[in-house]
Write a protein that holds these residues in place. Structure first.
Motif, PDB file in Angstrom:
ATOM      1  N   SER A 252       0.825  -1.201   0.000  1.00  0.00           N
ATOM      2  CA  SER A 252       0.000   0.000   0.000  1.00  0.00           C
ATOM      3  C   SER A 252       0.858   1.248   0.000  1.00  0.00           C
ATOM      4  CB  SER A 252      -0.877  -0.015   1.258  1.00  0.00           C
ATOM      5  OG  SER A 252      -1.323   1.276   1.593  1.00  0.00           O
ATOM      6  N   GLU A 253       0.297   2.324  -0.510  1.00  0.00           N
ATOM      7  CA  GLU A 253       0.969   3.621  -0.435  1.00  0.00           C
ATOM      8  C   GLU A 253       1.291   3.981   1.016  1.00  0.00           C
ATOM      9  OE1 GLU A 253      -1.447   6.982  -1.585  1.00  0.00           O
ATOM     10  OE2 GLU A 253       0.147   8.373  -1.075  1.00  0.00           O
ATOM     11  N   GLU A 254       0.478   3.553   1.930  1.00  0.00           N
ATOM     12  CA  GLU A 254       0.614   3.976   3.323  1.00  0.00           C
ATOM     13  C   GLU A 254       1.474   3.040   4.174  1.00  0.00           C
ATOM     14  OE1 GLU A 254      -0.216   6.907   3.854  1.00  0.00           O
ATOM     15  OE2 GLU A 254      -1.483   7.214   2.092  1.00  0.00           O
TER      16      GLU A 254
ATOM     17  N   PHE B 283      -2.633  -1.350  -3.230  1.00  0.00           N
ATOM     18  CA  PHE B 283      -3.646  -0.290  -3.245  1.00  0.00           C
ATOM     19  C   PHE B 283      -3.136   1.063  -2.777  1.00  0.00           C
ATOM     20  CE2 PHE B 283      -4.385  -3.240   0.361  1.00  0.00           C
ATOM     21  CZ  PHE B 283      -4.136  -2.406   1.444  1.00  0.00           C
ATOM     22  N   ASP B 284      -3.852   2.068  -3.257  1.00  0.00           N
ATOM     23  CA  ASP B 284      -3.762   3.437  -2.758  1.00  0.00           C
ATOM     24  C   ASP B 284      -5.068   3.632  -2.000  1.00  0.00           C
ATOM     25  OD1 ASP B 284      -3.816   6.143  -2.351  1.00  0.00           O
ATOM     26  OD2 ASP B 284      -3.557   6.714  -4.450  1.00  0.00           O
ATOM     27  N   PRO B 285      -5.033   3.545  -0.648  1.00  0.00           N
ATOM     28  CA  PRO B 285      -6.291   3.491   0.120  1.00  0.00           C
ATOM     29  C   PRO B 285      -7.175   4.711  -0.097  1.00  0.00           C
ATOM     30  CG  PRO B 285      -4.380   3.116   1.539  1.00  0.00           C
ATOM     31  CD  PRO B 285      -3.845   3.490   0.195  1.00  0.00           C
ATOM     32  N   ILE B 286      -6.548   5.914  -0.016  1.00  0.00           N
ATOM     33  CA  ILE B 286      -7.281   7.148  -0.346  1.00  0.00           C
ATOM     34  C   ILE B 286      -6.444   7.911  -1.356  1.00  0.00           C
ATOM     35  CG2 ILE B 286      -8.104   9.389   0.446  1.00  0.00           C
ATOM     36  CD1 ILE B 286      -9.932   7.309   1.523  1.00  0.00           C
ATOM     37  N   ASP B 287      -6.972   8.037  -2.544  1.00  0.00           N
ATOM     38  CA  ASP B 287      -6.322   8.836  -3.571  1.00  0.00           C
ATOM     39  C   ASP B 287      -6.997  10.208  -3.574  1.00  0.00           C
ATOM     40  OD1 ASP B 287      -4.727   9.286  -6.061  1.00  0.00           O
ATOM     41  OD2 ASP B 287      -6.761   9.550  -6.852  1.00  0.00           O
ATOM     42  N   GLY B 288      -6.149  11.243  -3.635  1.00  0.00           N
ATOM     43  CA  GLY B 288      -6.693  12.607  -3.622  1.00  0.00           C
ATOM     44  C   GLY B 288      -6.830  13.129  -2.212  1.00  0.00           C
ATOM     45  N   SER B 289      -5.916  12.708  -1.333  1.00  0.00           N
ATOM     46  CA  SER B 289      -6.006  13.068   0.096  1.00  0.00           C
ATOM     47  C   SER B 289      -6.160  14.572   0.342  1.00  0.00           C
ATOM     48  CB  SER B 289      -4.765  12.595   0.839  1.00  0.00           C
ATOM     49  OG  SER B 289      -4.657  11.206   0.761  1.00  0.00           O
TER      50      SER B 289
ATOM     51  N   LEU C 244       3.281  10.433  -9.299  1.00  0.00           N
ATOM     52  CA  LEU C 244       2.367   9.293  -9.148  1.00  0.00           C
ATOM     53  C   LEU C 244       3.151   7.987  -9.068  1.00  0.00           C
ATOM     54  CD1 LEU C 244      -0.439  10.519 -11.557  1.00  0.00           C
ATOM     55  CD2 LEU C 244      -0.344  10.653  -9.057  1.00  0.00           C
ATOM     56  N   ARG C 245       2.567   7.030  -8.349  1.00  0.00           N
ATOM     57  CA  ARG C 245       3.242   5.767  -8.098  1.00  0.00           C
ATOM     58  C   ARG C 245       2.848   4.717  -9.142  1.00  0.00           C
ATOM     59  NH1 ARG C 245       2.633   8.702  -3.126  1.00  0.00           N
ATOM     60  NH2 ARG C 245       0.680   9.092  -4.192  1.00  0.00           N
ATOM     61  N   LEU C 246       3.878   4.007  -9.623  1.00  0.00           N
ATOM     62  CA  LEU C 246       3.664   3.030 -10.698  1.00  0.00           C
ATOM     63  C   LEU C 246       2.733   1.897 -10.282  1.00  0.00           C
ATOM     64  CD1 LEU C 246       4.419   1.820 -13.487  1.00  0.00           C
ATOM     65  CD2 LEU C 246       6.397   0.751 -12.382  1.00  0.00           C
TER      66      LEU C 246
ATOM     67  N   TYR D 249       0.551   1.156  -7.742  1.00  0.00           N
ATOM     68  CA  TYR D 249      -0.839   1.205  -7.252  1.00  0.00           C
ATOM     69  C   TYR D 249      -1.606   2.437  -7.719  1.00  0.00           C
ATOM     70  CZ  TYR D 249       2.193   3.228  -3.669  1.00  0.00           C
ATOM     71  OH  TYR D 249       3.176   3.926  -3.026  1.00  0.00           O
ATOM     72  N   GLU D 250      -1.007   3.241  -8.619  1.00  0.00           N
ATOM     73  CA  GLU D 250      -1.758   4.339  -9.237  1.00  0.00           C
ATOM     74  C   GLU D 250      -1.686   4.194 -10.766  1.00  0.00           C
ATOM     75  OE1 GLU D 250      -1.639   8.021  -6.071  1.00  0.00           O
ATOM     76  OE2 GLU D 250       0.197   7.693  -7.177  1.00  0.00           O
ATOM     77  N   ALA D 251      -0.465   4.291 -11.301  1.00  0.00           N
ATOM     78  CA  ALA D 251      -0.313   4.327 -12.766  1.00  0.00           C
ATOM     79  C   ALA D 251      -0.693   3.004 -13.434  1.00  0.00           C
ATOM     80  CB  ALA D 251       1.115   4.716 -13.124  1.00  0.00           C
TER      81      ALA D 251
HETATM   82 MN    MN Z   1      -3.018   8.609  -5.016  1.00  0.00          MN
END
Ligand code: MN
Ligand code: AHG
Ligand code: MN
Length: 340
Positions: free
Chosen positions: A90-92, A112-118, A276-278, A280-282
């Motif tokens: 996870s991102e976190e 996963f990216d649990p919350i995108d657009g924090s 941006l992260r490859l 879990y985002e891209a």
């Molecule tokens: Mn994000």
């Protein structure tokens, strides 16, 4: 007409397309259930005491919002016991999450990216969750999963999707058989199919980029955007509109529905510095956009062909309309050739 729930849709995919193993179906249902819970937390806002920041930072040095941590916990708790996963990332979390020994392990890896657009949480704009599913290498059975096991190119994804918590909560999903959208029916607590086999419109004149970063763009990106800002009078011959939500889920969802191009290019002045992260985002967004008939590059080549070197690796992102993405990529390659 009877409405199609996510459960029914996935079972029919399993039967019809034979593209969906039962284990993967159950995993997707679990992720969707966690997203439902996250949606409830997000919508409670100040009443649920979920807004605001914590004192902690994640591995990328970003201040964590309360909801980043809550959503991360919800996804871990929902997915750790089902027996479908060998591990999560996870991102976190600084490093991968191993399935505790008290639970059975499965053959998939969930990122996963649990919350995108924090940055939008506290001002009531759309945020979302992005996820990607890979198959664990066969060699992991009988040993602990490692970070290297996750480092597979986006082409290896077996499922990807996002949930968006906006005016409606939506789940947009691909298992490699097109892109399908589900809307959360809050009264019955179920994800209901509201758009299937989505095809993103081509030839639309709308771009999404954070214009305040112009100074860090490469000459190719600057040329492409400057020409669009010039509009009909310039070389592109058409007037363009601009939108930037600062939640990738919201911007990509708009592009999926009504066309255009999304860009978060790398900072050309600092080698490899991108936002941006490859993993879990891209990659998941590229899988969805390609499945909907669009294209996704890092400004030079397809994102999903990149061989990852790290769980939290960052990458430039240019995705959406095929002709526009091709033009950005051509400008990028042209200017980098001139600099050589
Ligand atoms: Mn994000
Ligand atoms: P996250 O909230 O997961 O860190 O992601 C934020 C990302 C992405 O959603 C968005 O496109 C971009 O950051 C916005 O960045 P700027 O604030 O630089 O515009
Ligand atoms: Mn995030």
């Amino acid at each position: 007409m009877a409405r199609t729930s996510l459960t029914r849709f996935l079972i029919e995919q399993q039967r019809l397309a034979n593209a969906l193993p039962a284990e993967l179906r159950l995993l997707i249902e679990t992720v969707a259930r966690a997203c439902k819970t996250i949606s409830h937390s997000v919508s409670k806002g100040a009443l649920g005491e979920v807004l605001g920041s914590l004192d902690s930072e994640n591995v990328q040095g970003e201040v964590q919002k309360k909801l980043d941590v809550i959503a991360n916990e919800l996804l871990l708790e929902a997915n750790e016991w089902g027996g479908h996963l060998a591990g999560m990332a996870s991102e976190e979390m600084d490093t991968l999450y191993r399935i505790p020994n008290r639970y059975p392990k499965g053959e998939y890896l969930l990122l996963f990216d649990p919350i995108d657009g924090s940055s939008n949480i506290d001002v009531d704009l759309s945020v979302g969750t992005i996820f990607s599913v890979l198959r664990a290498p066969e060699a992991v059975s009988g040993r602990d999963v490692t970070e290297e096991d996750f480092l597979q190119s986006g082409r290896h994804q077996v499922a990807a999707g996002y949930a968006i918590y906006g005016p409606q909560s939506l789940l947009v999903l691909t298992v490699g058989t097109g892109v399908h959208e589900f809307t959360l029916d809050r009264e019955i607590g179920s994800w209901v199919l509201t758009d299937s086999n989505m095809v993103m419109p081509q030839g639309k004149c709308e771009f999404a980029i954070n214009m305040s970063n112009r100074r860090q763009w490469s000459p190719g990106i600057a040329r492409y955007i400057d020409e669009r800002v010039e509009g009909a009078a310039g070389p592109c011959g058409r007037d363009f509109n601009m939108r930037w939500t600062a939640s990738m889920v919201a911007d990509v969802h708009r592009i999926l529905k009504r066309g255009g191009i999304f860009m978060y290019p790398a900072d050309h002045r600092h080698e490899n510095k991108a936002k941006l992260r490859l993993m879990y985002e891209a990659n998941p967004m590229s899988f969805l956009i390609e499945q909907a008939g669009g294209a996704a590059t890092d400004g030079f080549g397809p994102i999903m062909d990149i061989a990852p070197t790290g769980l939290h690796q960052r990458v430039g992102v240019v995705l959406g309309d095929c002709a526009e993405v091709a033009m950005v990529t051509a400008y990028g390659l042209e200017t980098s050739a001139q600099q050589d």
